[in-house]
Write a protein that holds these residues in place. Structure first.
Motif, PDB file in Angstrom:
ATOM      1  N   PRO A   1       3.329   1.729  -4.721  1.00  0.00           N
ATOM      2  CA  PRO A   1       2.659   2.805  -5.494  1.00  0.00           C
ATOM      3  C   PRO A   1       3.409   4.122  -5.464  1.00  0.00           C
ATOM      4  O   PRO A   1       3.524   4.797  -6.497  1.00  0.00           O
ATOM      5  CB  PRO A   1       1.289   2.925  -4.823  1.00  0.00           C
ATOM      6  CG  PRO A   1       1.341   2.139  -3.594  1.00  0.00           C
ATOM      7  CD  PRO A   1       2.448   1.166  -3.695  1.00  0.00           C
ATOM      8  N   LEU A   2       3.968   4.472  -4.293  1.00  0.00           N
ATOM      9  CA  LEU A   2       4.634   5.781  -4.226  1.00  0.00           C
ATOM     10  C   LEU A   2       5.962   5.776  -4.972  1.00  0.00           C
ATOM     11  O   LEU A   2       6.303   6.754  -5.634  1.00  0.00           O
ATOM     12  CB  LEU A   2       4.834   6.199  -2.772  1.00  0.00           C
ATOM     13  CG  LEU A   2       3.616   6.858  -2.133  1.00  0.00           C
ATOM     14  CD1 LEU A   2       3.987   7.524  -0.832  1.00  0.00           C
ATOM     15  CD2 LEU A   2       2.978   7.887  -3.052  1.00  0.00           C
ATOM     16  N   THR A   3       6.697   4.647  -4.909  1.00  0.00           N
ATOM     17  CA  THR A   3       7.937   4.567  -5.690  1.00  0.00           C
ATOM     18  C   THR A   3       7.627   4.687  -7.169  1.00  0.00           C
ATOM     19  O   THR A   3       8.335   5.370  -7.924  1.00  0.00           O
ATOM     20  CB  THR A   3       8.645   3.230  -5.406  1.00  0.00           C
ATOM     21  OG1 THR A   3       8.792   3.076  -4.013  1.00  0.00           O
ATOM     22  CG2 THR A   3      10.015   3.208  -6.045  1.00  0.00           C
TER      23      THR A   3
ATOM     24  N   VAL B   1       5.057   6.176  -8.566  1.00  0.00           N
ATOM     25  CA  VAL B   1       4.662   7.537  -8.970  1.00  0.00           C
ATOM     26  C   VAL B   1       5.881   8.461  -8.988  1.00  0.00           C
ATOM     27  O   VAL B   1       6.004   9.328  -9.856  1.00  0.00           O
ATOM     28  CB  VAL B   1       3.536   8.084  -8.072  1.00  0.00           C
ATOM     29  CG1 VAL B   1       4.033   8.634  -6.762  1.00  0.00           C
ATOM     30  CG2 VAL B   1       2.793   9.185  -8.799  1.00  0.00           C
TER      31      VAL B   1
ATOM     32  N   VAL C   1       0.812  -1.225   0.000  1.00  0.00           N
ATOM     33  CA  VAL C   1       0.000   0.000   0.000  1.00  0.00           C
ATOM     34  C   VAL C   1       0.839   1.267   0.000  1.00  0.00           C
ATOM     35  O   VAL C   1       0.314   2.354  -0.236  1.00  0.00           O
ATOM     36  CB  VAL C   1      -0.974   0.058   1.196  1.00  0.00           C
ATOM     37  CG1 VAL C   1      -1.940  -1.094   1.175  1.00  0.00           C
ATOM     38  CG2 VAL C   1      -0.232   0.110   2.510  1.00  0.00           C
ATOM     39  N   PHE C   2       2.131   1.157   0.304  1.00  0.00           N
ATOM     40  CA  PHE C   2       2.916   2.389   0.471  1.00  0.00           C
ATOM     41  C   PHE C   2       4.106   2.434  -0.486  1.00  0.00           C
ATOM     42  O   PHE C   2       4.175   3.298  -1.355  1.00  0.00           O
ATOM     43  CB  PHE C   2       3.360   2.503   1.925  1.00  0.00           C
ATOM     44  CG  PHE C   2       4.241   3.677   2.215  1.00  0.00           C
ATOM     45  CD1 PHE C   2       3.797   4.978   1.990  1.00  0.00           C
ATOM     46  CD2 PHE C   2       5.512   3.494   2.720  1.00  0.00           C
ATOM     47  CE1 PHE C   2       4.607   6.057   2.265  1.00  0.00           C
ATOM     48  CE2 PHE C   2       6.324   4.574   2.999  1.00  0.00           C
ATOM     49  CZ  PHE C   2       5.864   5.854   2.768  1.00  0.00           C
ATOM     50  N   TYR C   3       5.027   1.471  -0.349  1.00  0.00           N
ATOM     51  CA  TYR C   3       6.291   1.601  -1.079  1.00  0.00           C
ATOM     52  C   TYR C   3       6.102   1.459  -2.578  1.00  0.00           C
ATOM     53  O   TYR C   3       6.600   2.268  -3.347  1.00  0.00           O
ATOM     54  CB  TYR C   3       7.305   0.577  -0.561  1.00  0.00           C
ATOM     55  CG  TYR C   3       7.704   0.850   0.855  1.00  0.00           C
ATOM     56  CD1 TYR C   3       8.583   1.868   1.150  1.00  0.00           C
ATOM     57  CD2 TYR C   3       7.153   0.130   1.901  1.00  0.00           C
ATOM     58  CE1 TYR C   3       8.938   2.156   2.451  1.00  0.00           C
ATOM     59  CE2 TYR C   3       7.500   0.398   3.208  1.00  0.00           C
ATOM     60  CZ  TYR C   3       8.397   1.419   3.478  1.00  0.00           C
ATOM     61  OH  TYR C   3       8.732   1.711   4.767  1.00  0.00           O
TER      62      TYR C   3
END
Lengths: 138, 255
Positions: free
Chosen positions: A29-31, A33, A25-27
């Protein structure tokens, strides 16, 4: 303070699960983007750089054209001036010739008139001298 | 183990202050089969995990190219832990370790600060008290053991059994020390975190007992600072150990 019990293994399992879930949920998708944005910015920068190069080239070309045109116009002006000067000189020369011719003509006429006047005067002198002679002889 | 409360019970006068009572070694036990777990640690851990997950989901629910609000904050956090990992493990191999090291940092950081910022004493539980999960030795040892497992895993995955070569690499004379290191690493990791957080909470509690309200504030600020530093130290050391397992002596000489 130091009583170890089932908390320890449960906490380990819980933390591993947390790492796993946070990865989803964090690493990830944010990486994704962030890298996408970096790619986007990089491609945009190269595009902009290309456009800037093109614009610079166009400006250079334009300036060259401007310089060429300026040079051309200057040469045109120079040639026109020269031509005008030539024409003026020609006309002046012509006019001077004409004036001289007229002057000559006038002088000739004057001479003729002088001659004819002399002739008439000579004739008159002759008659006058004849008359004087007559008067004296009479 | 109950010396904390014994000490303070002797100053019975302060028992009238509701916010300032120390309980070290009291636990809110839950029973699973014939084993026990520390309930207060789990309650707080779930709060911390919940915070992390809610923040992450809020940040990634509606991802924009131009980040704003919570997405911006979490991207900042991600880049921070990514740079931390990259600085320790190196450009080439840091990527798969970002989630582990980053979660270590975020979890410890949020846990420490939750202990320092939230007045847990306001929430009554039957026994013991709510506090930062990291002031329980079970939590810190669990994290430290996971770090040990992680660097062993990293070494074995990279070099297979050749990983053991590093124990006798410069000289076999150092073999006992090399083996000892594998024990001291999790020990120092867990006790550093545990000791710092527990000591900070004790100092604050004692100061609040003695001089309530404004005097403990600087110590509380210092506590916030320590909490953040401890999270950073733990994550940095974890990444450094993983890097050490990945590199080894032989390769370093070949550089």
């Amino acid at each position: 303070m130091f009583d170890f019990d089932l908390t320890l293994p449960l906490m380990m399992a819980q933390f591993v699960a947390l790492v796993y879930v946070m990865n989803i949920v964090f690493y990830k998708p944010l990486t994704k983007v962030i890298t996408d944005r970096e790619d986007y910015v990089r491609s945009n920068t190269t595009g902009a750089k290309e456009q800037l190069d093109q614009a610079n080239k166009l400006a250079e070309q334009y300036e060259q054209e401007l310089a060429d045109t300026r040079r051309q116009s200057q040469s045109t002006i120079a040639s026109a001036q020269e031509e005008a000067q030539q024409i003026a000189q020609q006309e002046i020369a012509e006019v001077q010739k004409q004036i001289q011719a007229e002057l000559q003509q006038a002088q000739q006429e004057l001479e003729q008139q002088k001659q004819s006047a002399f002739q008439t005067l000579e004739g008159q002198v002759n008659t006058l001298s004849n008359q004087i002679l007559d008067k004296l002889l009479v | 183990m109950h010396y904390g409360s014994l000490l303070l019970d002797s100053i019975g006068f302060f028992d009238s202050l509701p916010l300032a009572k120390l309980e070290v070694g009291h636990h809110f036990y839950w029973h699973i089969g014939n084993k026990t777990v520390h309930g207060q640690v789990f309650i707080n851990t779930w709060i911390v995990i919940g915070l992390l997950l809610i923040a992450s989901i809020a940040a990634t629910r509606n991802i924009q190219r131009i980040p704003s609000g919570i997405q911006n904050l979490m991207e900042y956090a991600l880049e921070y832990v990514r740079d931390l990992t990259k600085a320790q493990i190196g450009e080439k191999e840091y990527r798969p370790w970002v989630p582990f090291v980053g979660t270590l940092f975020l979890f410890i950081f949020v846990a420490n600060w939750s202990g320092a910022l939230v007045p847990w004493k306001l929430f009554e539980i039957p026994e013991g008290e709510l506090a930062a999960p990291t002031n329980d030795i079970n939590t810190t040892v669990a994290l430290a053991l996971l770090v040990s497992l992680a660097y062993f895993f990293a070494g074995f995955r990279k070099k297979g059994l050749g990983y053991f070569a590093k124990y006798i690499e410069p000289t076999p004379v150092l073999l006992p020390i090399a083996i000892l290191e594998d024990f001291t690493k999790p020990l120092s990791l867990s006790f550093r975190l545990f000791g710092n957080i527990l000591a900070d909470e004790l100092v604050v509690a004692v100061l609040v007992l003695l001089v309530p309200l404004f005097i403990p504030l600087p110590v509380m600020m210092l506590g916030l600072f320590t909490s953040a530093i401890q999270a950073l130290v733990f994550a940095t050391l974890a990444a450094a150990y993983i890097h050490e397992a990945l590199e080894g002596h032989g390769e370093e000489e070949a550089h």
